[in-house]
Design a protein around this motif. Structure first.
Motif, short mmCIF file in Angstrom:
data_model
loop_
_atom_site.label_atom_id
_atom_site.label_comp_id
_atom_site.label_asym_id
_atom_site.label_seq_id
_atom_site.Cartn_x
_atom_site.Cartn_y
_atom_site.Cartn_z
N HIS A 158 -2.37 -99.82 -68.52
CA HIS A 158 -2.57 -99.22 -69.84
C HIS A 158 -3.24 -97.85 -69.71
CE1 HIS A 158 -1.30 -101.94 -73.02
NE2 HIS A 158 -1.66 -102.96 -72.25
N LEU A 159 -4.26 -97.77 -68.87
CA LEU A 159 -4.99 -96.51 -68.70
C LEU A 159 -4.07 -95.42 -68.18
CD1 LEU A 159 -7.73 -95.05 -68.79
CD2 LEU A 159 -8.11 -95.81 -66.44
N ALA A 160 -3.22 -95.76 -67.20
CA ALA A 160 -2.31 -94.78 -66.62
C ALA A 160 -1.33 -94.25 -67.67
CB ALA A 160 -1.56 -95.39 -65.45
N ILE A 161 -0.76 -95.16 -68.46
CA ILE A 161 0.20 -94.75 -69.48
C ILE A 161 -0.47 -93.98 -70.60
CG2 ILE A 161 1.74 -95.63 -71.29
CD1 ILE A 161 2.95 -95.62 -68.50
N GLU A 162 -1.63 -94.45 -71.05
CA GLU A 162 -2.34 -93.76 -72.12
C GLU A 162 -2.73 -92.35 -71.70
OE1 GLU A 162 -5.48 -96.46 -72.98
OE2 GLU A 162 -4.13 -97.95 -73.88
N GLU A 163 -3.11 -92.19 -70.44
CA GLU A 163 -3.45 -90.86 -69.93
C GLU A 163 -2.20 -89.95 -69.94
OE1 GLU A 163 -6.12 -89.50 -66.25
OE2 GLU A 163 -4.23 -90.42 -65.61
N ASP A 164 -1.04 -90.53 -69.57
CA ASP A 164 0.18 -89.74 -69.50
C ASP A 164 0.70 -89.35 -70.88
OD1 ASP A 164 1.51 -88.59 -67.40
OD2 ASP A 164 2.93 -90.21 -67.10
N LEU A 165 0.58 -90.25 -71.84
CA LEU A 165 1.10 -89.96 -73.18
C LEU A 165 0.10 -89.18 -74.03
CD1 LEU A 165 2.94 -93.28 -74.09
CD2 LEU A 165 3.94 -91.11 -73.37
N ASP A 166 -1.19 -89.33 -73.74
CA ASP A 166 -2.24 -88.58 -74.46
C ASP A 166 -2.08 -88.70 -75.98
OD1 ASP A 166 -4.52 -87.04 -74.70
OD2 ASP A 166 -3.43 -85.13 -74.56
N GLN A 167 -1.89 -89.93 -76.45
CA GLN A 167 -1.78 -90.25 -77.87
C GLN A 167 -0.53 -89.68 -78.53
OE1 GLN A 167 -5.59 -90.08 -80.10
NE2 GLN A 167 -6.49 -89.33 -78.19
N GLY A 168 0.41 -89.25 -77.71
CA GLY A 168 1.67 -88.73 -78.25
C GLY A 168 2.84 -89.53 -77.73
N VAL A 169 3.98 -88.87 -77.54
CA VAL A 169 5.18 -89.51 -77.01
C VAL A 169 5.70 -88.68 -75.83
CG1 VAL A 169 5.84 -90.51 -79.23
CG2 VAL A 169 6.72 -88.25 -78.59
N ASP A 170 6.61 -89.26 -75.09
CA ASP A 170 7.28 -88.55 -74.00
C ASP A 170 8.32 -87.63 -74.64
OD1 ASP A 170 8.81 -87.73 -71.85
OD2 ASP A 170 9.18 -89.74 -71.06
N VAL A 171 7.92 -86.41 -74.93
CA VAL A 171 8.74 -85.53 -75.76
C VAL A 171 10.09 -85.21 -75.11
CG1 VAL A 171 6.78 -84.52 -76.98
CG2 VAL A 171 7.56 -83.49 -74.83
N THR A 172 10.11 -85.01 -73.80
CA THR A 172 11.36 -84.67 -73.12
C THR A 172 12.35 -85.82 -73.20
OG1 THR A 172 10.02 -83.39 -71.57
CG2 THR A 172 12.34 -83.68 -71.02
N THR A 173 11.85 -87.02 -72.93
CA THR A 173 12.72 -88.19 -72.94
C THR A 173 13.22 -88.51 -74.35
OG1 THR A 173 11.69 -89.14 -70.98
CG2 THR A 173 12.77 -90.68 -72.48
N VAL A 174 12.33 -88.43 -75.34
CA VAL A 174 12.73 -88.72 -76.71
C VAL A 174 13.81 -87.74 -77.17
CG1 VAL A 174 11.93 -88.67 -79.11
CG2 VAL A 174 10.58 -89.86 -77.38
N ALA A 175 13.70 -86.48 -76.73
CA ALA A 175 14.66 -85.46 -77.16
C ALA A 175 16.01 -85.59 -76.47
CB ALA A 175 14.07 -84.08 -76.91
N THR A 176 16.03 -86.09 -75.25
CA THR A 176 17.26 -86.05 -74.46
C THR A 176 17.98 -87.39 -74.30
OG1 THR A 176 16.01 -86.35 -72.40
CG2 THR A 176 16.44 -84.07 -73.12
N VAL A 177 17.28 -88.50 -74.59
CA VAL A 177 17.86 -89.81 -74.32
C VAL A 177 18.04 -90.58 -75.62
CG1 VAL A 177 17.56 -92.01 -73.11
CG2 VAL A 177 16.79 -89.87 -72.04
N PRO A 178 19.25 -91.06 -75.92
CA PRO A 178 19.46 -91.87 -77.12
C PRO A 178 18.58 -93.12 -77.10
CG PRO A 178 21.56 -91.21 -76.19
CD PRO A 178 20.51 -90.83 -75.19
N GLU A 179 18.12 -93.53 -78.27
CA GLU A 179 17.18 -94.64 -78.36
C GLU A 179 17.74 -95.94 -77.81
OE1 GLU A 179 14.23 -96.70 -81.69
OE2 GLU A 179 15.69 -95.19 -82.29
N ASP A 180 19.03 -96.16 -77.95
CA ASP A 180 19.60 -97.43 -77.53
C ASP A 180 20.21 -97.39 -76.12
OD1 ASP A 180 21.71 -95.77 -78.11
OD2 ASP A 180 22.83 -97.24 -79.30
N ALA A 181 20.08 -96.27 -75.43
CA ALA A 181 20.64 -96.16 -74.08
C ALA A 181 19.89 -97.06 -73.10
CB ALA A 181 20.57 -94.71 -73.61
N ARG A 182 20.63 -97.65 -72.17
CA ARG A 182 20.05 -98.49 -71.13
C ARG A 182 20.48 -97.96 -69.77
NH1 ARG A 182 17.61 -103.04 -72.74
NH2 ARG A 182 17.83 -103.98 -70.67
#
Length: 341
Positions: free
Chosen positions: A72-96
């Protein structure tokens, strides 16, 4: 039959996370724990992580709740209370996708289940894990270690945090394995110290075990180590040993010495383990002869892979190597993404 290249389970008391229910109505595992329970204390194996993964971590001598909290600490540090902006912008939500954790160089792997724990706290949907190797295995460059099938967004968001831990721990295991290989055929074992990354001691010491090393004390409270500053404060090495023995009867006591005279002093006082600080191989051999098997001996200082065998062949029991945890380079491991068929 045990496999020497893999870490063997050890008995370590798991730290208590949160108070028992009878002591606190709040209980729970603390802020950020995936269990989300604020009403009662939960058993670590029932909290947050998949029960099978939690069981594997516990069998390896790790506290599943601690591993979950690190994730949790590692992920929270990486997201810094936000989202992964690059991934959200480039990857469809339902893609696997399918992701292969792959070794870029040869080494000894450690931390695969810890990487799984990172994925567990990130993945918002079901994910599948295929394990190709186990912690403690020697791996070759290009070898697949772990295959994960999950939402593409989740894989990419978890990638760096999972790799940071996996590469770090595998680097420690790889360095430790090099020492263990050099010592093979002697009775000496390579041992770590408390020179660890704050918050990651249990994981880093686990990585040492994966590499074929053994652990020194886990904390200041589970064993005594009388060092030079304690000797100065107490007024002498034998006096320091005596004071610890009187205050904590029955506790294992290791005493650091830097002369043969001190070896005789603490041996006569009844030391369980004597740390030979900056002795040469010749001086170490003399100390082994003086002790005559009445106490365990550990060499520290001046140790390198090139000199390790010479020290081991004197008959000492342990070689203390702080560099295992404070200076080991990472093992290069990457995540290769491919579209799910």
């Amino acid at each position: 039959m045990t496999t020497p290249d893999r870490p063997q389970p050890i008995s370590l008391p798991l730290p208590t996370i949160g108070p028992p229910a009878e002591l606190s109505a709040a209980g729970g595992c603390g802020d950020g724990c995936a269990c989300g329970d604020e009403e009662e204390y939960l058993d670590p194996l029932e909290c947050g992580l998949d029960p099978g993964l939690a069981e594997l971590l516990a069998d390896a001598g790790l506290d599943p709740v601690h591993v979950e909290d690190v994730a949790h600490l590692a992920i929270e540090e990486d997201l810094d209370q936000g989202v992964d902006v690059t991934t959200v912008a480039t990857v469809p939500e339902d893609a696997r996708a399918v992701g292969d954790f792959t070794a870029r160089e040869a080494g000894t792997v450690a931390g695969l289940h810890i990487a799984e724990a990172v994925l567990s706290v990130v993945c918002t949907d079901e994910f599948e894990v295929e394990r190709h190797v186990e912690d403690g295995d020697r791996v070759a460059a290009g070898q697949r270690l772990l295959t994960v099938r999950a939402r593409t967004r989740d894989l990419l968001t978890a990638e760096r945090s999972a790799l940071n831990l996996l590469c770090r721990l595998s680097g420690i295991a790889t360095a430790t394995r090099a020492w263990a290989d050099v010592l093979e055929g002697t009775r000496a074992q390579v041992r770590d110290t408390r020179k660890t990354t704050p918050g990651l001691r249990a994981l880093e010491k686990y990585a040492v075990r994966c590499g074929g090393g053994v652990n020194h004390r886990m904390s200041l409270s589970d064993a005594a180590l009388v060092k030079d500053n304690h000797v100065i404060a107490a007024g002498g090495v034998a006096q320091a040993f005596k004071l610890v023995r009187e205050e904590f009867p029955g506790l294992a006591i290791e005493v650091e010495v830097d002369t043969l005279h001190q070896v005789r002093e603490v041996l006569d006082a009844g030391a369980d383990l004597i740390l030979l600080d900056n002795f040469t191989p010749a001086e170490t051999a003399e100390a082994v002869a003086v002790v005559g098997g009445q106490a365990f001996l550990e060499s520290s200082g001046r140790l390198t892979l090139e000199t390790a065998r010479a020290y081991a062949e004197t008959g000492v029991n342990f070689l203390a190597v702080g560099a295992l945890t404070h200076s080991s380079p990472i093992l290069d491991i990457g995540l290769d993404l491919r579209a799910e068929a």
